[in-house]
Design a protein around this motif. Structure first.
Motif, mmCIF file in Angstrom:
data_model
loop_
_atom_site.group_PDB
_atom_site.id
_atom_site.type_symbol
_atom_site.label_atom_id
_atom_site.label_comp_id
_atom_site.label_asym_id
_atom_site.label_seq_id
_atom_site.Cartn_x
_atom_site.Cartn_y
_atom_site.Cartn_z
ATOM 1 N N ARG A 1 -10.078 1.755 -14.440
ATOM 2 C CA ARG A 1 -10.882 2.002 -13.048
ATOM 3 C C ARG A 1 -10.863 0.841 -12.414
ATOM 4 N N VAL A 2 -10.731 -0.376 -12.637
ATOM 5 C CA VAL A 2 -10.863 -1.598 -11.816
ATOM 6 C C VAL A 2 -9.455 -1.529 -11.099
ATOM 7 N N LEU A 3 -8.354 -1.411 -11.898
ATOM 8 C CA LEU A 3 -7.138 -1.479 -11.445
ATOM 9 C C LEU A 3 -6.750 -0.405 -10.239
ATOM 10 N N SER A 4 -7.340 0.776 -10.502
ATOM 11 C CA SER A 4 -7.249 1.890 -9.740
ATOM 12 C C SER A 4 -7.561 1.718 -8.260
ATOM 13 N N VAL A 5 -8.589 1.140 -8.052
ATOM 14 C CA VAL A 5 -9.223 0.830 -6.776
ATOM 15 C C VAL A 5 -8.320 -0.434 -6.145
ATOM 16 N N ALA A 6 -8.010 -1.248 -6.910
ATOM 17 C CA ALA A 6 -7.217 -2.523 -6.500
ATOM 18 C C ALA A 6 -5.770 -1.923 -5.848
ATOM 19 N N ASP A 7 -5.038 -1.177 -6.796
ATOM 20 C CA ASP A 7 -3.827 -0.401 -6.413
ATOM 21 C C ASP A 7 -4.156 0.468 -5.080
ATOM 22 N N ALA A 8 -5.121 1.238 -5.175
ATOM 23 C CA ALA A 8 -4.973 2.082 -4.020
ATOM 24 C C ALA A 8 -5.376 1.326 -2.668
ATOM 25 N N PHE A 9 -6.167 0.465 -2.707
ATOM 26 C CA PHE A 9 -6.615 -0.557 -1.482
ATOM 27 C C PHE A 9 -5.214 -1.124 -0.925
ATOM 28 N N ASP A 10 -4.367 -1.857 -1.852
ATOM 29 C CA ASP A 10 -3.186 -2.403 -1.364
ATOM 30 C C ASP A 10 -2.390 -1.428 -1.072
ATOM 31 N N SER A 11 -2.071 -0.526 -1.498
ATOM 32 C CA SER A 11 -1.258 0.718 -1.070
ATOM 33 C C SER A 11 -1.679 1.174 0.509
ATOM 34 N N MET A 12 -2.965 1.311 0.645
ATOM 35 C CA MET A 12 -3.250 1.734 1.895
ATOM 36 C C MET A 12 -3.097 0.863 2.831
ATOM 37 N N THR A 13 -3.364 -0.829 2.700
ATOM 38 C CA THR A 13 -3.080 -1.729 3.760
ATOM 39 C C THR A 13 -1.595 -2.213 3.642
ATOM 40 N N SER A 14 -0.887 -1.406 2.898
ATOM 41 C CA SER A 14 0.540 -1.806 3.064
ATOM 42 C C SER A 14 1.383 -0.719 3.726
ATOM 43 N N THR A 15 2.507 -1.340 4.493
ATOM 44 C CA THR A 15 3.542 -0.206 4.930
ATOM 45 C C THR A 15 4.398 0.230 3.933
ATOM 46 N N ARG A 16 4.605 1.233 3.986
ATOM 47 C CA ARG A 16 5.575 2.094 3.039
ATOM 48 C C ARG A 16 6.698 2.595 3.586
ATOM 49 N N SER A 17 7.728 3.227 2.715
ATOM 50 C CA SER A 17 8.803 3.843 3.600
ATOM 51 C C SER A 17 8.492 5.203 4.421
ATOM 52 N N TYR A 18 7.377 5.505 3.720
ATOM 53 C CA TYR A 18 6.881 6.892 4.554
ATOM 54 C C TYR A 18 5.714 6.965 5.409
ATOM 55 N N ARG A 19 5.102 5.751 5.790
ATOM 56 C CA ARG A 19 3.962 5.554 6.614
ATOM 57 C C ARG A 19 3.724 4.099 6.951
ATOM 58 N N LYS A 20 2.973 3.888 7.994
ATOM 59 C CA LYS A 20 2.668 2.571 8.370
ATOM 60 C C LYS A 20 1.258 2.257 7.526
ATOM 61 N N ARG A 21 1.096 1.052 7.507
ATOM 62 C CA ARG A 21 -0.226 0.448 6.697
ATOM 63 C C ARG A 21 -1.368 1.209 7.474
ATOM 64 N N MET A 22 -2.551 1.196 6.787
ATOM 65 C CA MET A 22 -3.638 1.744 7.318
ATOM 66 C C MET A 22 -4.487 0.518 8.079
ATOM 67 N N LYS A 23 -5.156 0.650 9.046
ATOM 68 C CA LYS A 23 -6.158 -0.354 9.462
ATOM 69 C C LYS A 23 -6.997 -0.646 8.452
ATOM 70 N N LEU A 24 -7.610 -1.861 8.344
ATOM 71 C CA LEU A 24 -8.434 -2.315 7.260
ATOM 72 C C LEU A 24 -9.623 -1.570 7.064
ATOM 73 N N GLU A 25 -10.290 -1.305 8.501
ATOM 74 C CA GLU A 25 -11.680 -0.672 8.498
ATOM 75 C C GLU A 25 -11.314 0.758 8.015
#
Length: 633
Positions: free
Chosen positions: A296-320
């Protein structure tokens, strides 16, 4: 007395070859060297060696061919081979290990890493020889030798433990190679692990749990090694079948570490890190407290870093937006309590970013009339460049590119002497201590044709990078950690592709002036040589620090910069002008302490910097590239 292990070093670069021989000899080994593959074979035909360390890329016979030839020799016991390369991919790593290489080392590397790898290979080879001997001996033993068999069995168990640890190190190496082959995921596992450890500390988890998070976090995506490349790097939406394949990676990762019985917690963590609080996750569809706490701890960390990082299929999200997504999905995707802990840590320690840095250190500095390049002029006993490197060291940059020009060799020698191998970074005791050894790249600007031209020399190195980019000047030594950190955070939180540090000075001197619109937006940056009297009256100046978003759109305009100034140079400020003309928004970050903006162009500037440091209490001007991330707990 046990004999010294014998090593043959095969490397076509004389300097590196000599360094390797010296380091290994001091490490207690009997070392000889060859400058090419054919010479190495001649030596091997005459004498036996425990280990051969060979570069892969060599003229004539390459390292992989040499590996095949060594393994085909009728040598008993066999010679262990370690490969060195700066270009190892996951495919070539697996291929070399399948061909019979014991291990590989990716350049650049630290001497401690080299010695550790060599000793691990020697131990592994000795264990293999010993196991073969024991296997032969056990066939001859009978029931009357049960006591001896029990003793040998214990020895075999000890050997197995060592082999398991070696296997874990190999798996970790594969995980690193997996990330490095995809520019969009570089550093993902280390950032996820850091976030998870912050939460673990806040939650007062045990040392055993923190250890499991540290290892499990670094390996949580190891199962993606078994996912086809076309699925893993697909730039568009996955099909249902592709998504089914992608969802297999937690199970694949858990199976990969199945043989390592001492990683039982990590195996569970990896298998369930994509479960959801509402039971709609995978692979087991666990819900609520059924999901292991560490997953459960790792799931939150993994999701947040994925959202705030640019990927091949999308740009990163704004922090807010990423924070809002965590809040919205509390109680559905995520454990609400874990999200609250994460947000508390985020507010306390800040976001972890993946960034590269360019330091412009090739300026002529003709007005200084010194025997050394301007960036090596001493300020309170330390070269100007040292202050900038110390600052950069606080941010755990992925790569640091130092653009050198006049006096390039002197600059390289200073950095190498001070920040690698025998320098401070080599004995701070920090795992990231010798930062420059693995992260610094020198880039030559043969002709000093301006700041934009200097940055253009680095572009070939940035082709695969999807990290943010920080550009600093090697002759602006007083910028603080707080200033750069706030500018980076402003860039992450905003919608700009480029942010520039500015300061308002009573005496702007020769610095470029910041022209703002009536609404406070940047209109232009005017260099002193091209400024009108009206421009020169402006007090706000360009400090020479630029923060560029991870998509690097700003860099695309560099090729269009023309010489339109009195100096006959290609200015970064002209690139900013072109970027604005093409409809892009540029953010400005005004430094709260104008003294930090002082650039060193004259002896008078150097004296003012001395006075500034004398009056100011030291804040974030530290010595040595030994701070991986100042915001870490």
């Amino acid at each position: 007395m046990q004999r010294k292990a014998s090593i043959l070093v095969v490397e076509d670069s004389a300097g590196l070859r000599e360094n390797l021989v010296q380091a290994l000899t001091m490490g207690g080994y009997d070392v000889r060297a060859a400058d090419n593959g054919r010479s190495a074979l001649e030596t091997l035909e005459k004498d036996s060696f425990d280990v051969v360390i060979t570069d892969i890329r060599m003229p004539g016979m390459d390292g992989l061919t040499l590996l095949d030839r060594v393994l085909s020799m009728d040598k008993k016991p066999e010679t262990a081979v370690i490969l060195m390369t700066a270009y190892m991919t996951i495919e070539s790593a697996v291929s070399s290990l399948k061909k019979g290489a014991y291990d590989y080392i990716t350049k650049p590397f630290k001497i401690e890493q080299l010695l550790h790898t060599v000793q691990a290979v020697i131990d592994k080879r000795r264990l293999k020889i010993e196991n073969e001997r024991l296997a032969r001996e056990l066939k001859k033993l009978n029931r009357q030798l049960e006591k001896k068999v029990r003793l040998r069995t214990k020895q075999l168990q000890d050997s197995q433990d060592k082999l398991q640890r070696s296997y874990l190190e190999i798996i970790k190496a594969f995980a690193v190679v997996l990330e490095e082959r995809d520019a969009y995921t570089q550093g993902h596992s280390s950032r996820v692990t850091e976030y998870a450890l912050r939460m673990a500390k806040e939650m007062h988890l045990s040392k055993d749990q923190m250890r499991a998070l540290q290892i499990g976090g670094s390996l949580h995506d190891i199962g993606k090694i078994g996912i086809p490349e076309e699925v893993l790097s697909k730039p568009t939406k996955l099909t249902d079948e592709e998504w089914r394949i992608m969802r297999e990676h937690p199970e694949k990762g858990a199976r990969m570490i199945e043989p390592l019985s001492f990683l039982s917690q990590e195996k569970v963590l990896i298998r369930h890190h994509h479960e959801r609080w509402d039971g709609k996750g995978y692979p087991a569809g666990l819900a609520g407290e059924e999901i292991p706490l560490l997953s459960r701890v790792l799931s939150v960390a993994d999701a947040f870093d994925s959202m705030t990082s640019t990927r091949s299929y999308r740009k990163r999200m704004k922090l807010e937006v990423a924070i809002e997504q965590l809040e919205v999905n509390k109680g559905t995707q995520f454990d609400p309590r874990i999200v609250d802990v994460f947000l508390k840590c985020l507010d306390k320690y800040g976001i972890i970013t993946s960034m590269d840095c360019i330091i412009l250190a090739g300026g002529k500095g003709e007005r200084m009339k010194a025997d050394v390049p301007k960036v090596l002029l001493p300020l309170r006993g330390k070269p100007l460049l040292g202050y900038v490197l110390d600052l950069v060291g606080m941010f755990g940059m992925h790569k640091i590119y130092i653009v050198v020009g006049q006096g390039a060799e002197q600059v390289k020698q200073y950095v190498t002497r001070t920040y690698t191998l025998n320098g401070p970074g080599a004995h701070h005791g920090d795992s990231d201590g010798a930062l420059a050894e693995k992260r610094i790249e020198f880039v030559l600007q043969a002709e000093q044709l301006g700041t934009a031209h200097a940055v253009m020399q680095v572009l070939p190195y940035l082709k695969r990078s999807k990290n943010g980019l920080l550009i600093l000047s090697g002759d602006v030594p007083l910028l603080s950690f707080e200033t750069i950190n706030r500018m980076i955070e402003q860039q992450i939180r905003g919608d700009t592709e480029l942010d520039i540090a500015t300061a308002k000075l009573d005496d702007p001197g020769s610095l470029g002036r910041i022209k703002r619109s009536e609404t406070g937006e940047l209109e232009a940056i005017v260099e002193m040589a091209d400024a009108t009297e009206e421009d020169l009256a402006i007090k706000e100046v360009n400090v020479g620090a630029y923060c560029i978003a991870s998509d690097h759109r700003f860099l695309d305009v560099l090729s269009d910069v023309q010489v339109n100034n009195a100096q006959g140079e290609y200015y970064l400020t002209d690139a900013v002008r072109l970027f604005l003309e093409r409809g892009n928004h540029v953010g400005l970050y005004e430094i709260t302490d104008p003294g930090e903006a002082l650039g060193i162009n004259t002896r008078q500037d150097l004296a003012r910097a001395e006075e500034y440091l004398r009056k100011m209490r030291p804040r974030s001007h530290v010595s040595g590239l030994d701070i991986a991330n100042r915001t870490s707990p």
